[in-house]
Design an enzyme around this catalytic site. Structure first.
Site, mmCIF file in Angstrom:
data_model
loop_
_atom_site.group_PDB
_atom_site.id
_atom_site.type_symbol
_atom_site.label_atom_id
_atom_site.label_comp_id
_atom_site.label_asym_id
_atom_site.label_seq_id
_atom_site.Cartn_x
_atom_site.Cartn_y
_atom_site.Cartn_z
ATOM 1 N N LYS A 26 0.818 -1.311 0.151
ATOM 2 C CA LYS A 26 0.191 0.255 -0.323
ATOM 3 C C LYS A 26 1.047 1.080 -0.066
ATOM 4 O O LYS A 26 0.669 2.051 -0.997
ATOM 5 C CB LYS A 26 -0.820 -0.240 1.400
ATOM 6 C CG LYS A 26 -2.121 0.771 1.218
ATOM 7 C CD LYS A 26 -2.793 0.609 1.796
ATOM 8 C CE LYS A 26 -2.561 1.252 3.578
ATOM 9 N NZ LYS A 26 -2.012 2.245 4.388
ATOM 10 N N SER A 27 1.583 1.310 1.038
ATOM 11 C CA SER A 27 2.661 2.928 0.867
ATOM 12 C C SER A 27 3.555 2.469 -0.436
ATOM 13 O O SER A 27 4.267 4.060 -0.339
ATOM 14 C CB SER A 27 3.722 2.008 2.449
ATOM 15 O OG SER A 27 3.314 2.038 3.246
ATOM 16 N N ARG A 77 3.146 5.988 -3.706
ATOM 17 C CA ARG A 77 3.579 6.751 -3.901
ATOM 18 C C ARG A 77 4.216 6.636 -5.464
ATOM 19 O O ARG A 77 4.188 7.727 -6.475
ATOM 20 C CB ARG A 77 5.387 6.438 -2.580
ATOM 21 C CG ARG A 77 4.945 6.923 -1.675
ATOM 22 C CD ARG A 77 6.239 6.090 -0.504
ATOM 23 N NE ARG A 77 5.521 7.008 1.055
ATOM 24 C CZ ARG A 77 4.831 6.963 1.523
ATOM 25 N NH1 ARG A 77 4.041 5.830 1.331
ATOM 26 N NH2 ARG A 77 5.456 7.263 2.972
ATOM 27 N N ARG A 100 -7.754 12.701 12.230
ATOM 28 C CA ARG A 100 -6.033 12.485 12.512
ATOM 29 C C ARG A 100 -6.028 13.512 12.334
ATOM 30 O O ARG A 100 -6.229 14.674 11.565
ATOM 31 C CB ARG A 100 -6.513 11.592 10.691
ATOM 32 C CG ARG A 100 -7.129 9.953 10.730
ATOM 33 C CD ARG A 100 -6.362 9.120 10.871
ATOM 34 N NE ARG A 100 -4.820 8.709 10.689
ATOM 35 C CZ ARG A 100 -4.798 7.628 10.101
ATOM 36 N NH1 ARG A 100 -6.157 7.048 9.530
ATOM 37 N NH2 ARG A 100 -3.495 7.875 9.872
ATOM 38 N N ASP A 151 2.098 -0.976 12.178
ATOM 39 C CA ASP A 151 0.479 -1.485 11.565
ATOM 40 C C ASP A 151 0.098 -3.346 11.797
ATOM 41 O O ASP A 151 -0.154 -3.560 11.570
ATOM 42 C CB ASP A 151 0.459 -1.544 9.776
ATOM 43 C CG ASP A 151 0.498 0.426 9.092
ATOM 44 O OD1 ASP A 151 -0.225 0.980 10.440
ATOM 45 O OD2 ASP A 151 1.132 0.343 8.270
ATOM 46 N N LYS A 164 -4.479 6.269 14.730
ATOM 47 C CA LYS A 164 -4.661 5.597 13.410
ATOM 48 C C LYS A 164 -6.188 5.319 12.595
ATOM 49 O O LYS A 164 -6.831 6.289 13.387
ATOM 50 C CB LYS A 164 -4.114 4.353 13.484
ATOM 51 C CG LYS A 164 -2.473 4.580 14.203
ATOM 52 C CD LYS A 164 -1.573 4.834 12.598
ATOM 53 C CE LYS A 164 0.127 4.690 12.646
ATOM 54 N NZ LYS A 164 0.416 5.330 11.871
ATOM 55 N N ARG A 201 -6.003 2.569 17.902
ATOM 56 C CA ARG A 201 -6.193 1.086 17.915
ATOM 57 C C ARG A 201 -5.514 0.126 19.533
ATOM 58 O O ARG A 201 -6.041 -0.706 19.037
ATOM 59 C CB ARG A 201 -4.793 0.593 17.054
ATOM 60 C CG ARG A 201 -5.526 0.680 15.410
ATOM 61 C CD ARG A 201 -4.629 0.499 14.413
ATOM 62 N NE ARG A 201 -4.638 0.611 13.235
ATOM 63 C CZ ARG A 201 -4.290 0.758 11.906
ATOM 64 N NH1 ARG A 201 -2.931 1.298 11.981
ATOM 65 N NH2 ARG A 201 -5.400 0.590 10.719
HETATM 66 C C1 S3P Z 1 2.652 5.043 5.993
HETATM 67 C C2 S3P Z 1 3.255 5.039 7.342
HETATM 68 C C3 S3P Z 1 2.761 5.192 8.709
HETATM 69 C C4 S3P Z 1 1.408 3.478 8.614
HETATM 70 C C5 S3P Z 1 0.478 3.739 7.070
HETATM 71 C C6 S3P Z 1 0.959 3.549 6.209
HETATM 72 C C7 S3P Z 1 3.158 5.307 4.924
HETATM 73 O O1 S3P Z 1 2.141 6.111 9.399
HETATM 74 O O2 S3P Z 1 1.120 3.307 9.556
HETATM 75 O O3 S3P Z 1 -0.390 2.885 6.996
HETATM 76 O O4 S3P Z 1 2.673 4.863 3.508
HETATM 77 O O5 S3P Z 1 3.907 6.111 4.630
HETATM 78 P P1 S3P Z 1 2.344 7.405 10.305
HETATM 79 O O6 S3P Z 1 3.401 7.939 8.966
HETATM 80 O O7 S3P Z 1 1.296 8.003 11.242
HETATM 81 O O8 S3P Z 1 3.240 6.231 10.926
#
Ligand code: S3P
Length: 423
Positions: free
Chosen positions: A22-23, A27, A117, A310, A337, A341
């Site tokens: 996902k991350s 990007r 958030r 996560d 989050k 959580r």
């Molecule tokens: C993410 C960073 C994390 C993670 C999120 C995805 C990212 O969050 O918990 O699921 O893709 O940069 P934080 O930057 O708030 O730690």
């Protein structure tokens, strides 16, 4: 609202391929939108969060045709209406940095969870770079969505992250791509490095210090690229824990990304006695082979937390099954989050008979209490929903998880994959 029922007591067997990370997917979409020309991205996450990022870049003028994403600064323009990020905190934070680099006024809004958030963490550095970031200040000093980002005319800053957050790092670096001079982001504890790794891969002027904690970016063009998105280790974590705790299980997870700050959950599970074989595939990916094994308690905290932030909901399930008392500390970020959580995981696992207490910035889990099926809630949080499904695998009887639709945020095929592993 939909519900999912899981009846425990069956082992998991076979192999599973989790969705694209996902991350990395977020990007990839953003960088392809900036790149002059057409990029090809294969295996993007199918989760709704990434769909939100893709829809946003289309509103800015990028075009997406299957795996082909065509962008470029010259074709991008302000969105004609507010951009809805849905449930995605990553989308709203990364997009704030993306939009700040352009002379646009962008309104970014989301669902009720996103509206809770905190956004001051991105507003402070982006304002310091010269952007306007407005929102709602419902608590003193804390800014919440919807956000209005007024961009353009940015200058670089030297910024130390006050919270360990790859989203904030990513937002500042994306803004830095369009800022005059140098933008430096300093971290005290390393977070996932996808933004800097991907910027470098598509030709941006970016440098990372040898310890990985300081990233410097200068205004630059990014080139179109071809990318196969690796599997998501955070989704793999659900199957890894499931295979550890459901007796008689033997599961292979097809290759996932295990680069910096993403594989911490494997270290924790190994400390707990898990039987996990990591088979490297390429430089940063690996196939995982997991067999059920008795687990014992551990303590999770300090600098390892950003590398498994996560995965804590599902690690709490492992701790609930393990022998002894486990603790999670330095995890206050979990309170902001998709749900709080610490409260939701402790509350729902307790409803299944586990002994879990949320305390300050962590949890105390007394393992070994027998779990019993029951009615639990996802609280609009995909990772809570899937962690509860894993807990249900070892509970006596049937567990009904309400609000199951939340899993579509990151893993729409979770239920189908569970059925496949049950066969
Ligand atoms: C993410 C960073 C994390 C993670 C999120 C995805 C990212 O969050 O918990 O699921 O893709 O940069 P934080 O930057 O708030 O730690």
């Amino acid at each position: 609202m939909t519900a999912f029922e899981v009846t425990g007591g069956r082992p998991l067997r076979g192999s599973v391929q989790v969705p694209g990370d996902k991350s990395i997917s977020h990007r990839a979409v953003l960088l392809a939108a900036l790149a002059e020309g057409t990029s090809t991205v294969t295996g993007l996450s199918t989760g709704h969060d990434v769909v939100r990022t893709a829809t946003a870049v289309q509103a800015f003028g990028a075009s997406i045709d299957g795996e082909r994403i065509t962008g470029g600064r010259r074709r991008l323009h302000a969105a004609h209406s507010p951009v809805d990020v849905g449930n995605s905190g990553t989308t709203i934070r990364l997009l704030s940095g993306f939009c700040a680099a352009f002379p646009w006024r962008t309104v970014l809004s989301g669902d009720d969870s996103v509206a809770r958030r905190p956004m001051d963490r991105i507003a402070i550095p982006l304002r310091r770079m010269g952007a306007g970031v407005e929102g709602t200040e419902r608590e003193q000093g804390v800014l919440f969505p919807p956000l209005t980002v007024t961009g353009g005319g940015l200058h670089g800053i030297d910024y130390r992250l006050p919270v360990a957050s790859a989203q904030v790092k990513g937002a500042v670096l994306l803004a830095g791509l369009g800022a005059e001079g140098e933008t430096v982001v300093r971290e005290s504890v390393g977070t996932r490095r996808h933004t800097e790794e991907m910027l470098a891969a598509c030709g941006a002027d970016v440098e990372v210090s040898a310890d990985g904690l300081t990233t410097t970016v200068r205004a630059s063009e990014v080139h179109p690229f071809e990318l196969v998105v690796p599997g998501d280790p955070s989704q793999a974590a659900f199957w890894v824990v499931a295979a550890c705790v459901a007796p008689g299980s033997e599961v292979t997870i097809e290759p996932v990304y295990l680069g910096p700050a993403r594989a911490g959950f494997l270290d924790v599970l190994r400390r707990m006695g898990a039987d996990i074989e990591v088979e490297p595939v390429g430089s940063s990916d690996a196939r995982l082979h997991v067999r059920s094994a008795p687990l014992h308690a551990t303590d999770v905290g300090g600098s390892e937390v950003p590398g498994l932030v996560d995965e804590i909901p599902v690690l709490a399930v492992a701790a609930a099954v393990a022998e002894g008392v486990s603790t999670f500390s330095d995890a206050g970020e979990l309170r902001v989050k998709e749900s709080d959580r610490l409260t939701t995981v402790a509350g729902e696992l307790t409803a299944l008979g586990a002994e879990v207490e949320a305390r300050g910035d962590g949890m105390v889990v007394t393992g070994g209490a027998p779990l019993q099926g029951g009615l639990v809630r996802a609280h609009g949080d995909h990772r809570v929903a899937m962690a509860l499904a894993v807990a249900a695998l070892v509970a006596d009887g049937t567990t009904r998880i309400e609000g199951w639709e939340a899993v579509a945020t990151s893993y729409p095929g979770f239920e189908e994959d569970l059925h496949r592993l049950w066969e």
